[in-house]
Design a protein around this motif. Structure first.
Motif, PDB file in Angstrom:
ATOM      1  N   GLN A   1      38.739  31.153  17.621  1.00  0.00           N
ATOM      2  CA  GLN A   1      39.919  31.038  16.762  1.00  0.00           C
ATOM      3  C   GLN A   1      39.777  31.982  15.560  1.00  0.00           C
ATOM      4  O   GLN A   1      40.489  31.849  14.563  1.00  0.00           O
ATOM      5  CB  GLN A   1      40.090  29.590  16.267  1.00  0.00           C
ATOM      6  CG  GLN A   1      40.689  28.640  17.303  1.00  0.00           C
ATOM      7  CD  GLN A   1      39.710  28.310  18.411  1.00  0.00           C
ATOM      8  OE1 GLN A   1      38.554  28.028  18.145  1.00  0.00           O
ATOM      9  NE2 GLN A   1      40.173  28.370  19.647  1.00  0.00           N
ATOM     10  N   ASN A   2      38.836  32.903  15.682  1.00  0.00           N
ATOM     11  CA  ASN A   2      38.609  33.904  14.641  1.00  0.00           C
ATOM     12  C   ASN A   2      38.051  33.302  13.342  1.00  0.00           C
ATOM     13  O   ASN A   2      38.178  33.892  12.271  1.00  0.00           O
ATOM     14  CB  ASN A   2      39.895  34.689  14.358  1.00  0.00           C
ATOM     15  CG  ASN A   2      39.582  36.117  13.922  1.00  0.00           C
ATOM     16  OD1 ASN A   2      38.511  36.643  14.265  1.00  0.00           O
ATOM     17  ND2 ASN A   2      40.483  36.729  13.183  1.00  0.00           N
ATOM     18  N   GLN A   3      37.460  32.102  13.441  1.00  0.00           N
ATOM     19  CA  GLN A   3      36.818  31.473  12.286  1.00  0.00           C
ATOM     20  C   GLN A   3      35.369  31.947  12.209  1.00  0.00           C
ATOM     21  O   GLN A   3      34.690  32.056  13.234  1.00  0.00           O
ATOM     22  CB  GLN A   3      36.808  29.945  12.442  1.00  0.00           C
ATOM     23  CG  GLN A   3      38.179  29.297  12.390  1.00  0.00           C
ATOM     24  CD  GLN A   3      38.758  29.328  10.981  1.00  0.00           C
ATOM     25  OE1 GLN A   3      38.079  28.970  10.030  1.00  0.00           O
ATOM     26  NE2 GLN A   3      40.002  29.769  10.861  1.00  0.00           N
ATOM     27  N   SER A   4      34.942  32.185  11.000  1.00  0.00           N
ATOM     28  CA  SER A   4      33.584  32.664  10.789  1.00  0.00           C
ATOM     29  C   SER A   4      32.644  31.495  10.497  1.00  0.00           C
ATOM     30  O   SER A   4      32.998  30.588   9.756  1.00  0.00           O
ATOM     31  CB  SER A   4      33.626  33.604   9.587  1.00  0.00           C
ATOM     32  OG  SER A   4      32.584  34.507   9.682  1.00  0.00           O
ATOM     33  N   HIS A   5      31.468  31.488  11.123  1.00  0.00           N
ATOM     34  CA  HIS A   5      30.466  30.441  10.867  1.00  0.00           C
ATOM     35  C   HIS A   5      29.156  31.109  10.486  1.00  0.00           C
ATOM     36  O   HIS A   5      28.710  32.032  11.166  1.00  0.00           O
ATOM     37  CB  HIS A   5      30.236  29.587  12.124  1.00  0.00           C
ATOM     38  CG  HIS A   5      31.479  28.955  12.653  1.00  0.00           C
ATOM     39  ND1 HIS A   5      31.828  27.658  12.386  1.00  0.00           N
ATOM     40  CD2 HIS A   5      32.470  29.461  13.434  1.00  0.00           C
ATOM     41  CE1 HIS A   5      32.980  27.374  12.973  1.00  0.00           C
ATOM     42  NE2 HIS A   5      33.390  28.459  13.618  1.00  0.00           N
TER      43      HIS A   5
ATOM     44  N   ILE B   1      31.567  34.512  14.931  1.00  0.00           N
ATOM     45  CA  ILE B   1      33.030  34.364  14.856  1.00  0.00           C
ATOM     46  C   ILE B   1      33.471  33.629  16.115  1.00  0.00           C
ATOM     47  O   ILE B   1      33.153  34.057  17.234  1.00  0.00           O
ATOM     48  CB  ILE B   1      33.706  35.746  14.763  1.00  0.00           C
ATOM     49  CG1 ILE B   1      33.183  36.483  13.531  1.00  0.00           C
ATOM     50  CG2 ILE B   1      35.223  35.620  14.718  1.00  0.00           C
ATOM     51  CD1 ILE B   1      33.421  37.970  13.573  1.00  0.00           C
ATOM     52  N   ASP B   2      34.153  32.501  15.948  1.00  0.00           N
ATOM     53  CA  ASP B   2      34.526  31.716  17.120  1.00  0.00           C
ATOM     54  C   ASP B   2      35.824  32.254  17.744  1.00  0.00           C
ATOM     55  O   ASP B   2      36.353  33.281  17.318  1.00  0.00           O
ATOM     56  CB  ASP B   2      34.596  30.220  16.786  1.00  0.00           C
ATOM     57  CG  ASP B   2      35.759  29.873  15.871  1.00  0.00           C
ATOM     58  OD1 ASP B   2      36.693  30.705  15.719  1.00  0.00           O
ATOM     59  OD2 ASP B   2      35.734  28.770  15.284  1.00  0.00           O
TER      60      ASP B   2
ATOM     61  N   GLU C   1      30.554  37.797  17.972  1.00  0.00           N
ATOM     62  CA  GLU C   1      31.817  37.088  18.228  1.00  0.00           C
ATOM     63  C   GLU C   1      31.718  36.436  19.602  1.00  0.00           C
ATOM     64  O   GLU C   1      31.264  37.071  20.566  1.00  0.00           O
ATOM     65  CB  GLU C   1      32.966  38.099  18.185  1.00  0.00           C
ATOM     66  CG  GLU C   1      34.321  37.473  18.376  1.00  0.00           C
ATOM     67  CD  GLU C   1      35.456  38.498  18.232  1.00  0.00           C
ATOM     68  OE1 GLU C   1      35.223  39.591  17.650  1.00  0.00           O
ATOM     69  OE2 GLU C   1      36.548  38.210  18.714  1.00  0.00           O
TER      70      GLU C   1
END
Lengths: 106, 349
Positions: free
Chosen positions: A9-13, A6-7, A100
Motif C-alpha cells: 500500500q506504499n506505506q513505509s516501515h 515499503i509495503d 519494496e
C-alpha cells in the motif's frame, strides 16, 4: 541500524535491528508482522518473499546466487532489482537498506 | 515407490461414503507420519490430498533439496524422506485418495465427523486430523492481461487432454521441470511450439534441459526470452500472445507453469478457532476448537510453534495417543515403545 520496507500500500516501515542480530530480511519482515507469505520458510524455493531493492548501501547485498536466480523464476513480475528476502542475511552493512514488497501472486 | 491408492472416479452427482477410524487431511510428511503413529495404536487411516501424489511441500517444492534437520538423518532429500515415511507406514496400509480437496466438515449425532470433498466423495471418521501444511496447492496464474478470460480454454495450467493440442500452435511459459517436460512432450504433436521464459537458463533436470536445447538449436522448437504481457484475442478466441517489448507470437493455446502456491481455502470456513492463517491447538493433544478434530504440522499454531518437520512428528505422536483415548475410551491406555508395539506387525527381529 535501520532497514526500510515499503509495503504493497506504499506505506513505509522502519525495521529497527539490534546490533549483533543474526537473521535474514525475510524473518525480520515476518517478525515485524509485514504481509510476507514465506511459504517455504526460507528454503529459497517459493519466491513468496520477493522484494525489489530500492536502495542498497555498499556491501549490504551478496551476489545473486544460482539458487536464488532459479527461485526468482517463480516470482511474480521479477525485475532487475528483484531479490528474495530470505537470501539477504542481516549484517552491519545493511544499515540504510530499502526494499519494496513485490506484488503477491493473484 | 508404490502405495495403496484409490483414485475416485464416479459418475457426477453420485455420492460415495467411506467409513474409517481417522481421516487425515494432507499427505505431507506429518500426515504420513500420523498414519504410522495411529496405525501403531491400532487405528485405520484414510488420507486425502489435493495433489496427485504423496509428499506435500517436500515433493512439490523441494524434492531434490537436501534436508539436514531430521534427527538421525544427517542428510536426506525431500523425496527420500517421503519414500521412507511411506515405507514406515506401509504395515498399516493407509488408504490414499489423491486429487481431492476437503470442502465441508459436519459433526454427526454419534460424535463422528462427516467430511465432504470437492468431487462428492464423503468420509465418515471418528476423528479428523488436519495436516494441511500451508494449505491446498494450486497453480500460480499467468500475470498477463486477458489471462482470466481465457483460462480453461486458450490458457491451460495443466494438460488433461493431450490430443486436443495436436496440430496446434502452442506457447509454453516457464523454465522449470513442468514447463520443459511438457515442451518436450508436446513439440511432436504441436504444429509449432514456442517456449517463453524470462531468461536463457532453465532450472530443470540436466537431461531435460539438454534435450530442449537441442530442439531449440535445430530449430524444431522456438525460444523467446521474456515474459507474456497480454493474451491476444480474436472474437473471444485466443489468437496469440504479446510479449513484454511488443513482439507477438501466434498461438492457439498458452500453457503456463509457474509452480504452485498454497492457500488455506475451505479450511477457514470450518469454524475452527484460528490464529491468523493457522489453526489454534493445545499442546497436550493437538486438538482444535472442534471436538474430535486435530491439527498437526505447519498448519497448527501454539505459543512457541516452530514450523519444522520434526515438530510435526512430535505433534503426530501426541495427537495419535489422544485419538486412541477418544475412539477407545473403554480400553486401558498403555504406552508401548515401537520395539514392542511393532512386533505383531513386523514379526520379531
Amino acid at each position: 541500524m535501520q532497514i526500510t520496507v515499503i509495503d504493497r500500500q506504499n506505506q513505509s516501515h522502519e525495521l529497527v535491528v539490534e546490533p549483533g542480530t543474526r537473521s535474514n530480511l525475510m524473518m525480520m519482515m515476518v517478525d515485524a508482522g509485514l504481509p510476507v507469505r514465506a511459504e517455504c520458510g526460507g528454503s529459497c524455493v517459493c519466491a513468496t518473499c520477493h522484494v525489489y531493492v530500492r536502495q542498497a548501501p555498499a556491501g549490504a547485498l551478496s551476489e545473486l546466487g544460482e539458487d536464488e536466480e532459479d527461485a526468482l523464476d517463480l516470482a511474480f513480475e521479477p525485475g532487475p532489482d528483484s531479490r528474495l528476502a530470505c537470501q539477504i542475511p542481516i549484517t552491519d552493512a545493511c544499515d540504510g537498506l530499502k526494499v519494496e514488497l513485490a506484488p503477491e501472486w493473484p | 515407490m508404490s502405495h495403496t491408492e484409490s483414485q475416485t472416479s464416479r459418475p457426477p452427482g453420485e455420492v460415495s461414503e467411506i467409513e474409517t477410524d481417522v481421516l487425515i487431511v494432507g499427505a505431507g510428511p506429518c500426515g504420513l507420519f500420523a498414519t504410522f503413529e495411529l496405525g501403531m495404536l491400532g487405528m485405520r487411516c484414510d488420507v486425502v490430498d489435493v495433489l496427485d501424489r504423496p509428499g506435500g511441500q517436500c515433493a512439490e517444492l523441494y524434492p531434490e533439496k537436501p534436508i539436514y534437520d531430521i534427527p538421525a538423518l544427517p542428510d536426506c532429500s525431500g523425496e527420500q524422506l517421503i519414500d521412507n515415511l511411506l515405507l514406515q507406514a506401509r504395515p498399516f496400509e493407509p488408504r490414499f485418495h489423491f486429487g481431492l480437496m476437503v470442502e465441508a466438515l459436519n459433526r454427526m449425532d454419534d460424535g463422528r465427523w462427516r467430511v465432504r470433498t470437492n468431487d462428492g466423495q464423503c468420509f465418515i471418521a471418528g476423528a479428523v486430523v488436519i495436516a494441511a501444511g500451508s494449505g491446498c496447492f494450486s497453480p500460480r496464474k499467468l500475470p498477463a492481461a486477458g489471462a482470466e478470460m481465457h483460462e480453461g480454454e486458450g490458457l491451460l495450467y495443466a494438460v488433461r487432454e493431450r490430443e486436443r493440442l495436436r496440430g496446434k500452435h502452442l506457447v509454453v511459459v516457464g523454465g522449470g521441470d513442468s514447463a520443459l517436460d511438457w515442451a518436450l512432450n508436446l513439440h511432436d504433436i504441436a504444429e509449432r511450439l514456442t517456449l517463453v521464459h524470462r531468461r536463457d537458463r532453465f532450472r530443470a533436470a540436466p537431461d531435460t534441459v539438454n534435450k530442449v536445447r537441442a530442439l531449440i538449436d535445430t530449430g524444431a522448437m522456438d525460444f523467446r526470452a521474456g515474459a507474456v504481457a497480454e493474451l491476444v484475442d480474436d472474437s473471444g478466441q485466443l489468437s496469440g500472445v504479446r510479449l513484454q517489448g511488443g513482439d507477438q507470437v501466434v498461438c492457439d493455446h498458452v500453457l503456463a507453469f509457474f509452480g504452485l502456491s498454497a492457500r488455506l481455502g475451505p479450511l477457514t470456513s470450518f469454524g475452527l478457532d484460528m490464529h491468523g492463517d493457522h489453526i489454534r491447538v493445545d499442546t497436550e493433544r493437538f486438538a482444535t476448537s472442534l471436538d474430535g478434530v486435530y491439527a498437526i504440522g505447519d498448519v497448527c499454531w501454539y505459543p512457541g510453534k516452530l514450523r519444522l518437520i520434526l515438530s510435526g512428528f512430535h505433534e503426530a505422536a501426541l495427537m495419535a495417543h489422544d485419538v486412541k483415548r477418544r475412539l477407545h475410551p473403554d480400553i486401558r491406555h498403555v504406552f508401548e515403545h515401537s520395539t514392542t508395539a511393532m512386533k505383531e506387525h513386523l514379526g520379531p527381529r
